[in-house]
Design a protein around this motif. Structure first.
Motif, mmCIF file in Angstrom:
data_model
loop_
_atom_site.group_PDB
_atom_site.id
_atom_site.type_symbol
_atom_site.label_atom_id
_atom_site.label_comp_id
_atom_site.label_asym_id
_atom_site.label_seq_id
_atom_site.Cartn_x
_atom_site.Cartn_y
_atom_site.Cartn_z
ATOM 1 N N TRP A 347 -8.066 -21.924 -16.900
ATOM 2 C CA TRP A 347 -8.645 -21.176 -15.781
ATOM 3 C C TRP A 347 -10.022 -21.718 -15.434
ATOM 4 N N ARG A 348 -10.784 -22.058 -16.447
ATOM 5 C CA ARG A 348 -12.126 -22.603 -16.217
ATOM 6 C C ARG A 348 -12.059 -23.892 -15.412
ATOM 7 N N ARG A 349 -11.084 -24.735 -15.780
ATOM 8 C CA ARG A 349 -10.948 -26.009 -15.064
ATOM 9 C C ARG A 349 -10.502 -25.776 -13.620
ATOM 10 N N GLU A 350 -9.555 -24.847 -13.482
ATOM 11 C CA GLU A 350 -8.989 -24.621 -12.145
ATOM 12 C C GLU A 350 -9.929 -23.813 -11.234
ATOM 13 N N HIS A 351 -10.762 -23.000 -11.855
ATOM 14 C CA HIS A 351 -11.643 -22.094 -11.067
ATOM 15 C C HIS A 351 -13.078 -22.208 -11.583
ATOM 16 N N PRO A 352 -13.722 -23.344 -11.353
ATOM 17 C CA PRO A 352 -15.005 -23.593 -12.038
ATOM 18 C C PRO A 352 -16.138 -22.628 -11.670
ATOM 19 N N SER A 353 -16.073 -21.982 -10.552
ATOM 20 C CA SER A 353 -16.965 -20.855 -10.209
ATOM 21 C C SER A 353 -18.426 -21.177 -9.953
ATOM 22 N N ILE A 354 -19.095 -21.771 -10.935
ATOM 23 C CA ILE A 354 -20.551 -21.881 -10.807
ATOM 24 C C ILE A 354 -20.925 -23.328 -10.502
ATOM 25 N N GLU A 355 -20.428 -23.834 -9.398
ATOM 26 C CA GLU A 355 -20.780 -25.191 -9.009
ATOM 27 C C GLU A 355 -21.678 -25.122 -7.782
ATOM 28 N N ILE A 356 -22.471 -26.155 -7.607
ATOM 29 C CA ILE A 356 -23.337 -26.184 -6.428
ATOM 30 C C ILE A 356 -22.854 -27.327 -5.543
ATOM 31 N N ARG A 357 -22.453 -26.984 -4.330
ATOM 32 C CA ARG A 357 -21.922 -28.029 -3.465
ATOM 33 C C ARG A 357 -23.048 -28.940 -2.992
ATOM 34 N N ASP A 358 -22.660 -30.156 -2.629
ATOM 35 C CA ASP A 358 -23.636 -31.086 -2.086
ATOM 36 C C ASP A 358 -24.002 -30.608 -0.683
ATOM 37 N N CYS A 359 -25.273 -30.694 -0.347
ATOM 38 C CA CYS A 359 -25.701 -30.145 0.943
ATOM 39 C C CYS A 359 -27.000 -30.816 1.344
ATOM 40 N N GLU A 360 -27.084 -31.185 2.602
ATOM 41 C CA GLU A 360 -28.314 -31.796 3.131
ATOM 42 C C GLU A 360 -29.502 -30.859 2.965
ATOM 43 N N GLY A 361 -29.258 -29.593 3.294
ATOM 44 C CA GLY A 361 -30.338 -28.600 3.278
ATOM 45 C C GLY A 361 -30.644 -28.121 1.874
ATOM 46 N N LEU A 362 -31.613 -27.229 1.809
ATOM 47 C CA LEU A 362 -32.057 -26.720 0.506
ATOM 48 C C LEU A 362 -31.251 -25.471 0.151
ATOM 49 N N LEU A 363 -30.416 -25.606 -0.874
ATOM 50 C CA LEU A 363 -29.610 -24.456 -1.284
ATOM 51 C C LEU A 363 -30.374 -23.624 -2.304
ATOM 52 N N PRO A 364 -30.278 -22.301 -2.209
ATOM 53 C CA PRO A 364 -30.963 -21.442 -3.179
ATOM 54 C C PRO A 364 -30.494 -21.687 -4.618
#
Ligand SMILES: Cc1ncc(C[n+]2csc(CCOP(=O)(O)OP(=O)(O)O)c2C)c(N)n1
Length: 569
Positions: A347-364
Motif C-alpha cells: 500500500w505504501r508503494r502504491e499510495h505514497p501519500s507524502i510526496e512533493i510534486r515538482d513545481c516551478e512555483g514555491l510550494l508550501p
C-alpha cells in the motif's frame, strides 16, 4: 508569620516549581502584581493579549511537562483567556490560570470588570475555584496544581477576589492533597490486560493507534517494545506525532482526514486496533460507522469518560498508559505478522501519500521540508490551524516526543505565535520554529512585541498563500469555488516585523528558501520569513467529511514526484 494573600499566591507558586508566568495586569490583580518583585525567582512575561498568555502557558507546558501558568485581571482579562483555556482543555495540557476578581462585597453586583469566570470556564476547565477566604488560598493552589498535572492533565482556573489578595493569614503549604472525589486510576485491571494480550497474540492484522497519552505518560519505550515484539505497525493521531519515531520501519505516520493513505487503509483493513492514549476524535476516525469495520478494539486511556464515547470498544482498559503497557508487554508473544506488514508495504508503494510534486512555483510543502532539512529534524515545530498545520504534520518528520505543538482539539487559529513563545521559554536550548498561516498569524500578531521585549528567539515562517487556505480548499471542493470571505489582503509582514524590531525576509522563489532558513538560524534572536507560496495548493490525502477512512482521496498527480516517500534521514 502572617502573609498577605498575594504573598501566599507567590509562595505557593514557588512551592509548585513555577518559574515563569505569562500575563497582563489590571485593577483586580494589581495587588498580586505589586507583590511580584518580592519574588524575583518568578519570571513574569508581559504578553500583549491574554489569549497569548494562555497559549504561551500551554506551549510551555507541552514542551516541559510542567504546569504552565497564566495570569489575568477580572472581566475582559479573564474572558480573553477563554480560547486558550479551551484549547488546553481539549488537548489535555496542564495549565493553571489565575484571575483577579472584583472584591467580595461587589460580587454579583455587575461591578466594574466583573464576569463570572468560574461559570464561563466550568465546561472548559478540569476544575475551577473561586477563593472566598484567604485561609483557603494555599490549599487551593496545592489542589489546583495536583489536578492540572495528574490523571488526564488539563487546565484549572483560580479566581481570586481583590480583597483576598490583601487579607492576611498564617501561611502553611499543605504537603498533601485530600481529594476523595478525585483519584485517577493509574493501574489497568489485570483481567482486562489479559484479555487484551490474548487478542493481540491472536490477531493477524493488528495496528496500534497512539495518541498524546503516550507522550504525556512517557510511555515511548513501552510502546516501542510492544510494536517491535509483535511487529505491529504504529499510526499516530495528530497530537500523538512524535510518540513513536517516524523514521521507524513500523511507523505509518498519521491517520485521519489528512493522514497517509496507507495508514487509513491499514486501519480500515485491520482485525485489531490497539488504541493507546487517544480519544477517537472525528478528524481521526472519519465516518464512525465505517471506522475499522473488521476490527476488535482495545482502548487504553486514563480518562474513563473517553471509553466508548465515540466508537464501540471491545476491551477497555482504564489506566496510565505507561503502567498498562508495562503490564501488557509481559504477556505478549513475539510475532512477525509478515503477510500483514508486506501488505502494508505494498500500500505504501502504491499510495505514497507524502510526496512533493515538482513545481516551478514555491510550494508550501517544499518550504516545510526544507525547514526539516536545515534543522536536521531537531527543531520544535509549533503550527497554527489550517493547511499549513497539516503540511507541518506531514512534511516535517518527528522522531522525538513533544516536538510538534498543534492546536488539535479546538483548532484555534492564533495558537502558533504565543505557543511557540511559551515553548522557547520552556526549552531555551531548543530551536523553535513557528509555522504560521498568514490568517492565523494576524490573530495573535501582537505577541511579536513580547518576543522582542523578552528576547525570545523564536523563528517564524509565515506560509503566506493570501487566503484562509483551508477555508478556500473546502470552498473549492465543496462549494463550487465560491471563495466567500477567504481572500486576505495582507499587510507587508516584513515591514510589520521590522516595525516591531524583528529582522525579517521575504522569499518568493525556491532557490531562496534554504539561504533564508539558514540566515534565520544564524541570527541569535527571533527572525521572521514571509514565504509567498502557491496560493491555491491543496492538502492531500484527504478523507472527505462524512466518508470513511477507506475512501481517502489522494493527490491528483500533476507531474512526477521529486521526493522519495518517508525514509530515515
Ligand atoms: C479562531 C478561529 N477562527 C476560525 C477558524 C476557522 N478556520 C479554520 S482554518 C481557517 C483558515 C486558516 O488560514 P491561515 O491561518 O492563513 O492558514 P492556511 O489554511 O492558509 O494554511 C479558518 C478561518 C478557526 N479554526 N479558528
Amino acid at each position: 508569620m502572617k502573609m498577605t494573600g498575594a504573598q501566599i499566591i507567590c509562595e505557593s507558586l514557588i512551592r509548585e516549581g513555577v518559574e515563569v508566568i505569562f500575563g497582563i495586569p489590571g485593577g483586580a490583580i494589581l495587588t498580586l502584581y505589586d507583590t511580584l518583585p518580592q519574588y524575583p525567582q518568578l519570571r513574569h512575561i508581559l504578553v500583549r493579549h491574554e489569549q497569548g498568555a494562555a497559549h504561551a502557558a500551554d506551549g510551555y507546558a507541552r514542551v516541559t511537562g510542567k504546569v504552565g501558568v497564566c495570569l489575568a485581571t477580572s472581566g475582559p482579562g479573564a474572558t480573553n483567556l477563554v480560547t486558550g483555556i479551551a484549547n488546553a482543555h481539549l488537548d489535555s495540557s496542564p495549565v493553571v490560570a489565575i484571575t483577579g476578581q472584583v472584591a467580595r462585597p461587589f460580587i454579583g453586583k455587575d461591578a466594574f470588570q466583573e464576569t463570572d469566570i468560574t461559570g464561563i470556564t466550568l465546561p472548559i476547565t478540569k476544575h475551577n475555584y473561586l477563593v472566598m477566604d484567604v485561609g483557603a488560598l494555599a490549599k487551593t493552589f496545592k489542589e489546583a496544581f495536583h489536578i492540572a498535572r495528574t490523571g488526564r492533565p488539563g487546565p484549572v482556573l483560580i479566581d481570586i477576589p481583590r480583597d483576598i489578595q490583601i487579607d492576611q493569614t498564617e501561611f502553611h503549604y499543605p504537603s498533601q492533597v485530600d481529594l476523595p472525589g478525585y483519584r485517577p486510576t493509574t493501574q489497568g485491571h489485570p483481567a482486562q490486560i489479559k484479555k487484551a494480550a490474548k487478542l493481540i497474540n491472536e490477531a493477524e492484522q493488528p495496528v496500534i493507534i497512539a495518541g498524546k497519552g503516550v507522550n504525556i505518560s512517557g510511555a515511548h519505550a513501552e510502546l516501542k517494545h510492544l510494536a517491535e515484539t509483535a511487529q505491529i505497525p504504529v499510526i499516530t493521531t495528530l497530537l500523538g506525532i512524535g510518540c513513536f519515531p517516524e523514521s521507524h520501519v513500523l511507523s505509518l505516520g498519521m491517520l485521519g482526514m489528512h493522514g497517509t493513505a496507507y495508514a487509513n487503509m491499514a486501519v480500515s483493513a485491520a482485525d485489531l486496533i490497539i488504541a493507546i492514549g487517544m480519544r477517537f476524535d472525528d478528524r481521526a476516525t472519519g465516518k464512525v460507522s465505517g471506522f475499522a469495520p473488521h476490527a476488535h478494539i482495545i482502548h487504553i486511556d486514563i480518562d474513563p469518560a473517553e471509553i466508548g464515547k465515540n466508537v464501540r470498544v471491545d476491551v477497555p482498559i482504564v489506566g496510565d498508559v505507561k503502567n498498562v503497557l508495562g503490564a501488557l508487554n509481559k504477556l505478549i508473544t513475539p510475532n512477525d505478522h509478515i503477510d500483514w506488514v508486506r501488505q502494508i508495504e505494498d500500500w505504501r508503494r502504491e499510495h505514497p501519500s507524502i510526496e512533493i510534486r515538482d513545481c516551478e512555483g514555491l510550494l508550501p510543502q517544499f518550504v516545510i521540508r526544507k525547514i526539516y532539512e536545515v534543522t536536521q529534524g531537531e527543531a520544535i515545530i509549533v503550527s497554527g490551524v489550517g493547511q499549513h498545520q497539516m503540511w507541518a504534520a506531514q512534511h516535517y518528520w518527528y522522531n522525538k516526543p513533544n516536538t510538534l505543538l498543534s492546536a488539535g482539539g479546538l483548532g484555534a487559529m492564533g495558537f502558533e505565535l504565543p505557543a511557540a513563545m511559551g515553548a522557547k521559554v520552556g526549552r531555551p536550548d531548543e530551536i523553535v520554529w513557528c509555522i504560521a498561516g498568514d490568517g492565523g498569524f494576524q490573530m495573535t500578531i501582537q505577541e511579536l512585541a513580547t518576543i522582542v521585549q523578552e528576547k525570545i528567539a523564536v523563528k517564524i515562517a509565515i506560509i503566506n498563500n493570501g487566503f484562509f487556505g483551508m477555508i478556500r480548499q473546502w470552498q473549492e471542493m465543496f462549494y463550487k469555488k465560491n471563495y466567500v470571505a477567504a481572500v486576505l489582503n495582507n499587510p507587508d509582514f516584513v515591514r510589520i516585523a521590522e516595525a516591531y524590531g524583528l529582522p525579517a525576509l521575504r522569499v518568493k522563489r525556491k532557490e531562496e528558501v534554504v539561504p533564508a532558513i539558514e540566515q534565520a538560524m544564524a541570527e541569535p534572536g527571533p527572525f521572521l520569513i514571509d514565504f509567498m507560496v502557491e496560493p491555491e495548493e491543496n492538502v492531500y490525502p484527504m478523507v472527505v467529511p462524512g466518508t470513511s477512512l477507506s475512501e481517502v482521496i489522494e493527490e491528483p498527480r500533476k507531474e512526477e514526484a521529486i521526493w522519495p516517500r518517508r525514509s530515515t534521514p
